[in-house]
Design an enzyme around this catalytic site. Sequence first.
Site, short mmCIF file in Angstrom:
data_model
loop_
_atom_site.label_atom_id
_atom_site.label_comp_id
_atom_site.label_asym_id
_atom_site.label_seq_id
_atom_site.Cartn_x
_atom_site.Cartn_y
_atom_site.Cartn_z
N ASP A 1 -3.35 9.17 0.61
CA ASP A 1 -2.16 8.56 0.02
C ASP A 1 -2.17 8.87 -1.48
OD1 ASP A 1 0.10 6.75 -0.24
OD2 ASP A 1 -0.68 5.74 1.54
N ASP B 1 3.63 8.26 -2.00
CA ASP B 1 4.28 6.96 -2.06
C ASP B 1 5.54 6.99 -2.95
OD1 ASP B 1 3.61 4.06 -1.33
OD2 ASP B 1 4.02 3.89 -3.48
N GLU C 1 7.24 10.00 0.87
CA GLU C 1 7.87 8.76 1.32
C GLU C 1 9.12 8.59 0.46
OE1 GLU C 1 7.32 3.95 1.73
OE2 GLU C 1 6.91 5.01 -0.11
N HIS D 1 2.59 0.47 7.80
CA HIS D 1 2.02 -0.76 7.24
C HIS D 1 3.05 -1.61 6.50
CE1 HIS D 1 2.33 2.03 4.02
NE2 HIS D 1 2.04 1.08 3.13
N ASP D 2 4.28 -1.12 6.34
CA ASP D 2 5.33 -1.88 5.67
C ASP D 2 6.35 -2.45 6.65
OD1 ASP D 2 4.34 -1.19 3.12
OD2 ASP D 2 5.58 0.63 3.03
O1 ISL Z 1 8.08 -2.50 2.37
C1 ISL Z 1 9.19 -2.07 2.34
C2 ISL Z 1 10.22 -2.82 2.95
O2 ISL Z 1 10.57 -3.86 2.09
C3 ISL Z 1 9.54 -0.83 1.73
O3 ISL Z 1 10.78 -0.88 1.15
C4 ISL Z 1 8.52 -0.40 0.72
O4 ISL Z 1 8.47 -1.28 -0.34
C5 ISL Z 1 8.85 0.97 0.24
O5 ISL Z 1 8.90 1.75 1.37
C6 ISL Z 1 7.78 1.50 -0.67
O6 ISL Z 1 6.55 1.46 -0.01
C7 ISL Z 1 5.44 2.01 -0.60
O7 ISL Z 1 5.30 1.65 -1.95
C8 ISL Z 1 5.04 0.29 -2.24
C9 ISL Z 1 3.95 -0.33 -1.36
O8 ISL Z 1 3.98 -1.72 -1.47
C10 ISL Z 1 4.12 0.06 0.09
O9 ISL Z 1 3.06 -0.44 0.86
C11 ISL Z 1 4.20 1.55 0.14
O10 ISL Z 1 4.24 2.06 1.46
C12 ISL Z 1 4.60 0.24 -3.67
O11 ISL Z 1 3.54 1.11 -3.87
#
Ligand code: ISL
Length: 567
Positions: A101, A205, A262, A337-338
């Site tokens: 990541d 990310d 992402e 995981h989100d």
């Molecule tokens: O979790 C979500 C839904 O509310 C997504 O919108 C998420 O916040 C977004 O996809 C960004 O995610 C990534 O960056 C974030 C982190 O919290 C997430 O776990 C990661 O996958 C900030 O680094």
Amino acid sequence: MSAVTGKWWQEGVFYQIYPRSFADSNGDGIGDLQGIISKLDYLAELGITAVWLSPVYQSPNDDNGYDISDYQAIMADFGTMADWEALLAGLHARGIRLVMDLVVNHTSDEHHWFVESRKSKENPYRDYYIWRKGKDDPEHPEPNNWGSFFSGSAWKHDPQTDEWFLHIFSQKQPDLNWENGRVRDDVFDMMTWWLDKGVDGFRMDVINFISKAPGLPDGAVHGDARYGDGAAYYINGPRLLEFLGEMNQRVLAGRDVVGIGETPGVDPDYAAKVVNPETGPLDMVFQFEHMGLDTDPAGTSKFDVAPWSLEALKQVTVRWQNGLEGRGWNALYLSNHDQPRQVSRFGNDTRYWRESAKLLATFLHTQQGTPFIYQGEELGMTNVPFDSIEDYRDIETLNFFREQRALGRSETELLHGIHVKGRDNSRTPIQWDDSPNAGFTTGTPWIKVNPNYNEINAAQQIADSESIFHYYRRIVALRKQHPVLIYGRFQLVLASHPQIFAYTRTHGDSVLLVLLNFSDTSATPAGIVDETGHAGGDVLIGNYARSGRIEMEGLSLAPWEAVVVKV
Ligand code: ISL
Ligand code: CA
């Protein structure tokens, strides 16, 4: 068919590991690298060919490792660099690649760049972050009206220099200033350092947030929201393709590695630029359109839920399958995981738990693109509705709850949205067996185990040849044997059928018919012979007892039945 073929990242299947929740080797309640190492044979048996490892870097864990304080050190909770090297070697020995990541839209506020940056306006690191003066307005002193993803303003005042810094995520995740060439140099050097250690690529990310529009204009305010939505000014910003192009040239080019972005808020046309096989800086992107299908458009957050419809799921799927056909490659996912657990979200996690989990596996593996399995999905793990907010750990959920309680919304109403959409649904420990804490830890887990681990666990499913686990194993293997599953052109059929999601995949002479009954009642694919010209064929895989040749005429699909037919 893609304009590029034969890449390992196209023909393989990825498995995402969220290390905190995977396996704990030392009884401190936190999953770790040695825990993952102890499960490598499990991953090999599943047949996956690459792992995407969520962050394992040094972090104060404000956002479970997505707030990084040292990109070149391993978080002590997870182990040591030697453990990480052993993990890489163990994966490679089994023919499994490792994708790390990469979280470089922001760092932790405890990263030494930020520690320096906040010291003074003259500090050499000042311009690594996005600092602005406040406004004269006592009601709205922030530099602009943007809200943070994790509630509240996207700005935090720092008394040391009496300026504000931008944080699109938590207050402990300040955004990096990519306009500064030294930030890019340092990030690219760090990436090269990991590639030289042997990693096979990066999942990046929120990588499409790194270019902010000049002037940082106020965003539109939706409904009665307290803050504006700055997305139009930080998503797919003016210099994004330039920054990613530079990253490609300076870091990725000439290596057999994968770059996966992402990218919330991309549409197929923008994605096609990012992943264009000749000119695109990356190889795949995670799009979010299907993740928004159960959000109430009239609400103010993702926790305002609405039922999703099969019609909309078909539309989004077609849009991406056809949208990238011949000009890019899809990253396929239904969970991470989100997101909530897919069987609870898009299936039926009670009466048709097993059937619907297998149907979703079929859906994931029979589209054009590369499937990403999220840990526990292969066991049909479900959402977990904790009774009390005390049991939740996720900063997004906790901040939202606190903010909305203060605005007067009831606990019951808020918990409902959290049960359906909260990120902790997918962060409960992996259920390995029916021993205490599901075999995840001998200590106290950092987040509660889902109480259904007695019925849903890996040991039970490995022993049961009809389990969800073995279905995943079979479909992962099947994809390797049939290029049509990987490369075939996708075409929707029975477009307006209210229960069945049906499509064909075509690659040269090879044609597959995929039939998915997304409902609790049986359904007939009436008209399919006329529409496709195919009367029947051989069952390649399915989640009910069917084998040999089946005829389409008079066919009735059982609840949540999935069947893939070679015509
Ligand atoms: O979790 C979500 C839904 O509310 C997504 O919108 C998420 O916040 C977004 O996809 C960004 O995610 C990534 O960056 C974030 C982190 O919290 C997430 O776990 C990661 O996958 C900030 O680094
Ligand atoms: Ca541990």
